[in-house]
Enzyme design. Structure first.
Site, PDB file in Angstrom:
ATOM      1  N   VAL A 185       0.835  -1.202   0.000  1.00  0.00           N
ATOM      2  CA  VAL A 185       0.000   0.000   0.000  1.00  0.00           C
ATOM      3  C   VAL A 185       0.869   1.250   0.000  1.00  0.00           C
ATOM      4  CG1 VAL A 185      -1.971  -1.104   1.114  1.00  0.00           C
ATOM      5  CG2 VAL A 185      -0.232   0.005   2.523  1.00  0.00           C
ATOM      6  N   CYS A 186       0.374   2.280  -0.677  1.00  0.00           N
ATOM      7  CA  CYS A 186       1.019   3.589  -0.762  1.00  0.00           C
ATOM      8  C   CYS A 186      -0.062   4.646  -0.581  1.00  0.00           C
ATOM      9  CB  CYS A 186       1.692   3.772  -2.115  1.00  0.00           C
ATOM     10  SG  CYS A 186       2.793   2.422  -2.607  1.00  0.00           S
ATOM     11  N   THR A 187       0.331   5.896  -0.440  1.00  0.00           N
ATOM     12  CA  THR A 187      -0.647   6.952  -0.173  1.00  0.00           C
ATOM     13  C   THR A 187      -1.685   7.056  -1.281  1.00  0.00           C
ATOM     14  OG1 THR A 187       1.004   8.193   1.070  1.00  0.00           O
ATOM     15  CG2 THR A 187      -0.950   9.395   0.355  1.00  0.00           C
TER      16      THR A 187
END
Length: 230
Positions: A185-187
C-alpha cells in the site's frame, strides 16, 4: 466558463490521477495536453512518459468536466481513477506539461513496467471484505516510517527503508511472505504499481495493490481497519 451570479468564475475543482499505459509518442501527447489545458484555462502539472501520464490540474468545475470528457475520449485512458477535491482558483501558479523518463520519479528498478507486470488491483470495498471475513493476507506499507507512525492499516508491515528506491535491497525482510497473499500500500497508489510489480518479478505468488491507494480507502471507510490518521 462556469460563473456565479456576480459573473465571476464559479467553484473550482482539483483533479489528480495517473495512468500507466504505453505512450508511443510522448511529445505529441504533451502538445495535446498543453493545447487542451490552455484552451480550458487549467493550471497545474502534467507529466508524460512512455510508460503513461500523471496529472494534477485545477480549473472551474465546468472546464474540468470538459477536460475529462476529452481525456476519456481516448480509449488508452479508459478506467483511470480520478480523485477530485475542492479548489480555490489559485492552487497552482501556472501550467506545466513535461516529458520525463517516469511519470513519478521513483528511481526504483528501470525494468519494472506496470504495463507488463504489476499486482492485481483490489478495490477498497474488497479490502474491507477481506478484513471482515478474516481472510489471511499481509499489508506491506511502502511509505516512510513517519507516515506509518501517524496512521496505518491494522497489522501492516513497514518496509525497513528510508527511500522508496531502497526497497529492492530490503525484500529479504518479507521473504517469509512469498507464498502468502500480500498487499503493498502507498498513499495514492502510483508507487505501488511498480512496487507490486517488483514483488511479482521477485517470486511473490499472490500480489495485489489497492485501487487509489490509502487515500481512496479512507474516503470510503474513514477510521475503519485503519489505525491513526493519514
Amino acid at each position: 466558463m462556469n460563473q456565479d451570479e456576480d459573473g465571476k468564475p464559479g467553484p473550482f475543482t482539483i483533479i489528480l490521477f495517473y495512468k500507466y499505459v504505453e505512450i508511443n509518442d510522448p511529445e505529441k501527447l504533451k502538445k495535446d495536453q498543453i493545447d487542451l489545458a490552455t484552451k480550458l484555462n487549467l493550471k497545474g502539472r502534467v507529466i508524460v512518459a512512455k510508460e503513461g501520464i500523471n496529472v494534477t490540474l485545477e480549473g472551474t468545475d465546468e472546464n474540468i468536466e470538459k477536460y475529462l470528457a476529452e481525456y476519456f475520449s481516448d480509449s488508452r485512458f479508459a478506467g483511470t481513477h480520478i480523485k477530485k477535491s475542492e479548489g480555490t482558483g489559485n492552487s497552482f501558479p501556472k501550467l506545466s506539461v513535461k516529458v520525463r523518463p517516469e511519470i513519478v520519479s521513483l528511481h526504483l528498478v528501470e525494468d519494472i513496467n506496470p504495463n507488463q507486470i504489476t499486482g492485481k488491483h483490489l478495490k477498497p470495498e474488497e479490502l474491507k471484505e477481506w478484513y471482515e471475513s478474516g481472510k489471511e493476507f499481509y499489508v506491506i506499507d511502502m511509505r516512510n516510517d513517519y507516515e506509518f507512525k501517524v496512521g496505518r492499516f491494522k497489522d501492516s508491515v513497514l518496509m525497513p527503508v528510508q527511500n522508496f528506491r531502497d526497497i529492492p535491497k530490503a525484500l529479504s525482510y518479507i521473504e517469509n511472505l512469498k507464498e502468502k497473499t500480500v498487499l503493498p500500500v502507498c498513499t495514492g497508489g502510483v508507487r505501488c504499481e511498480k512496487a507490486s510489480g517488483l514483488l511479482v518479478r521477485e517470486g511473490f505468488k499472490d500480489v495485489y495493490q489497492l485501487d487509489g491507494g490509502i487515500v481512496t480507502y479512507m474516503e470510503k471507510f474513514p477510521g475503519e481497519e485503519f489505525e491513526g490518521s493519514l
